[in-house]
Design an enzyme around this catalytic site. Structure first.
Site, PDB file in Angstrom:
ATOM      1  N   HIS A  77       0.838  -1.207   0.000  1.00 23.93           N
ATOM      2  CA  HIS A  77       0.000   0.000   0.000  1.00 23.93           C
ATOM      3  C   HIS A  77       0.871   1.254   0.000  1.00 23.93           C
ATOM      4  O   HIS A  77       2.045   1.208   0.336  1.00 23.93           O
ATOM      5  CB  HIS A  77      -0.896   0.014   1.246  1.00 23.93           C
ATOM      6  CG  HIS A  77      -2.066  -0.917   1.144  1.00 23.93           C
ATOM      7  ND1 HIS A  77      -1.969  -2.256   1.451  1.00 23.93           N
ATOM      8  CD2 HIS A  77      -3.358  -0.717   0.760  1.00 23.93           C
ATOM      9  CE1 HIS A  77      -3.154  -2.830   1.261  1.00 23.93           C
ATOM     10  NE2 HIS A  77      -4.008  -1.921   0.846  1.00 23.93           N
ATOM     11  N   LYS A 137      -0.692   4.793   4.685  1.00 27.61           N
ATOM     12  CA  LYS A 137      -1.510   3.832   5.427  1.00 27.61           C
ATOM     13  C   LYS A 137      -0.889   3.615   6.797  1.00 27.61           C
ATOM     14  O   LYS A 137       0.308   3.397   6.918  1.00 27.61           O
ATOM     15  CB  LYS A 137      -1.593   2.509   4.657  1.00 27.61           C
ATOM     16  CG  LYS A 137      -2.519   1.483   5.298  1.00 27.61           C
ATOM     17  CD  LYS A 137      -2.747   0.304   4.358  1.00 27.61           C
ATOM     18  CE  LYS A 137      -3.567  -0.804   5.019  1.00 27.61           C
ATOM     19  NZ  LYS A 137      -4.896  -0.355   5.476  1.00 27.61           N
TER      20      LYS A 137
END
Lengths: 267, 267, 267, 267
Positions: free
Chosen positions: D156, D160
């Site tokens: 990601h 995040k």
């Protein structure tokens, strides 16, 4: 620190807007002017979705405007019709053009070259501002010396019209410069369905994948005894190009020659 | 636990040897016989590089030998010339043939089918014993219902003669069974170099990469709005097939019908 | 053309055998001797599964044997107990050692260095003969200048004991030499399960995957604005190392210094 | 054909806007209402950057408004504070809530369940509307039966906060339901740097990569004898979720039970 003063032509286009947003974030760069056929007279901030900048969109690039803004660099993301004229005006105004617009032909580039020499003002032209893609091509050329067997897979969204991509062709051409002429694959290999082995350029096979969801990706896959070496670049958005544009502005601000290709600005 | 008694035909071939090595490691399987045109009379262990097994290589598959070994299953990795005869002998001897050899034509399969019904002894034929590849094809077919846009990239060593691979074709055919007929890509897309977009089978594009170092790999790449879903299988060696062969032996040992395809033995 | 005369120590080990098979295929290399603790007196061809070569396996490496074979190069894939002694004997016999065996400590390397200077005979030590892995590390170091954010994923068979792999650590160390000190990821990021973010070395995260089926793979994944650049190396077998060993033999045959690392022999 | 009448709550949020843009493109869906705390009284088209739609943004979801618009479905992408109340109002107004907002606790879900039974009006709750991710998890669970060894790599963007991702955990939990309890890797394996082997959940290792440029990606990597099988999902934008939301609207329009999870709507 003296800031580099930047004028952006084609300010309201997709790339122009992205360039302006990036310049506004950099401490050592100062946006001093912006031109476009659209939104003339409006503040640049309005166009790019930012707070008021204090720079209004002006009309066609002219020497007087460039001089009045004391620009060091003219970033040009306009169109094939304007780029040549803009570049010449910039050089003659003592401003280094940083050109991302495609469409200059050989004669025009030669004329820019001559003008650069005469005026002792540099110019920078780049067909590709993606540092990642440039490094991929550079490495591919280096690997080609040791692993002459290579296939290229390029993957793009399904609205792309041409195949293979320009980057894939350029990657293959780079490798062909360094490797010995050769035939890849088994001499007796055959296609049960035509096209299976992809496009053949000098013995290198290029495969073009087109699918919705994809953006712009390329994989250069080298095979040798008991191993493969893969170099892959994934571009997810227009932001991809910004570090390359910013680097080009910095490297061009006091340029006195014509430089073609971002590769020249990477160590 | 009663062990499943296995006879291997084609014991000295590459696949036969691998099968024997695998059987010797399994607690519920017992190697009771092995035949080949080579090394007859030698202990099987010698052929596969293992300690003495106590089973000698015999000649052509014959009913008498099969019966004397009380085999439950005949695993056949021989050649297109022998497989049909071997399968019939097995069935008539009350032994279920598990056939990995290719080359049976439709008439022969029909004859095996008839024999199976008459003798009430099953038979199992599989063109592919790779569980991973079978799952890949199964999933591809399932994804095709939701993401009709798909390209297949198959990658093999550069001594492979045909392109695309049989598995790639089979994968595409499976997807074509479930998705609506469609044209992929932009209607105006064009190839600057022929073959760039790969082999077209029903609108699905297959790309065949051939490089030294590679073994046998396939990637099925589905594209949808803002996303891609990829299923990839990498086979690194002949061992790949062994779990599928072992599973087939177990599932076939008390089979009373003709079953074609490993997919039938996966839940 | 004068052939390079090669003596292989550790001839019956897995690497030694592979090296011999490779030398036998090269036109410019000549196998002149082979030693091992096993199979002494037997023809080398027997050991490596080739026809008769005309070179017998001899015992411990000694000056007399090296001189009598007029070897140019001693390839050493023995063991930590023998490599130091073998290297010294080689140098003193006027033969350049090409050492793939690990286990030399700093003091021993310093002594080799001194001996090289005294005898004016070179030596080559390499912890890794994989050209692909060397290029991966070299490129990673280059990319680190432009894309300082990087994660490393290394994937190996599940019999490997240590994590992360030596190559992953070395890759990270190389990048750390060029990039500015930095913290990667969000300053407030947290692990719901410990270990999720991998091993942290100087802010670079290394992830070690261990699975049956895998062999030796590494992916160096750089992230920048709107893009990623990935360099991946897959090693499928011991053959991976052979082009690097052959290159080292060629480059070492008239070496007069101590060279450490295959990277020095790549342009 | 009767169109399905859809009311969107949270219309001005990022997901709400995307949902509205998608509904406007579908022939069988009709946007009949939209609510938000922002932009009340303005035409929906203005908010989502489309031409005038003829539906104005209204305030809090109320029974009267839902009834007056004759909505079949209420799509809720509001916030944890509003979702429970909105869902109950919808059910009591005879409108099926399709809920993408997270934050409902067990007691609230039980209450919705009871209300659904009483009113005989269905409800649909989904933590994840990505069809690709759902299929990935489904396949992973299926593969786990045949290849119990698995590592999960999720990648990601570096903003995040938590690791591993919810999807990775859910994928692992799904596999753990089907595979026999086991320890993966070599029993003597060790980490030279802590965290190298990732997060361990029931013996499955999860590795969380965080890099700028990345969006949301996950790879589930199964290893078996001589092979690996990989399932990978790449989400590039919020559009990823739209096919799942549209499918859910269609499947929910005449629902009379409580359904949790998009998986139930896939064949």
């Amino acid at each position: 620190m003296k800031k580099i003063r930047v004028f952006v032509a084609g300010a309201c286009g997709k790339m122009g807007q992205e360039v302006i947003r990036s310049i506004l974030k950099e401490d050592d760069l100062l946006l001093v002017g912006a031109s476009d056929t659209r939104h003339q007279g409006m503040d640049v901030g309005f166009v790019v979705g930012a707070p008021r900048v204090g720079v209004d969109i002006t009309g066609p690039v002219e020497s007087e405007i460039l001089r009045s803004t004391q620009a060091d660099v003219l970033v040009d993301f306009t169109n094939p019709q304007s780029v040549f004229k803009n570049s010449k005006i910039a050089i003659m105004s003592g401003v280094v053009p940083v050109v991302g617009t495609t469409g200059l032909d050989e004669a025009e580039i030669a004329e820019i070259q001559a003008l650069v020499k005469k005026e002792k003002v540099g110019a920078f032209l780049a067909p590709n501002f993606s540092i990642g893609a440039i490094l991929m091509m550079r490495f591919a050329k280096e690997v080609g010396k040791y692993f002459p067997n290579v296939d290229i897979i390029e993957l793009h969204h399904d609205q792309k019209l041409d195949a293979p991509s320009g980057t894939a062709l350029k990657t293959a051409e780079g490798i062909l410069e360094v490797r010995e002429p050769m035939v890849q694959g088994h001499p007796n290999e055959y296609e049960k369905i035509p096209g299976a082995r992809g496009a053949d350029i000098g013995g290198i096979h290029i495969h073009s994948v087109r699918l919705p969801g994809l953006i712009a990706h390329q994989e250069v896959l080298f095979g040798g005894l008991g191993q493969t070496l893969t170099i892959r670049h994934d571009a997810y958005s227009r932001e991809t190009y910004m570090p390359g544009v910013m680097l080009s502005i910095r490297k061009s601000s006091d340029l006195t020659e014509l430089v073609i290709g971002l590769d020249n600005f990477l160590d």
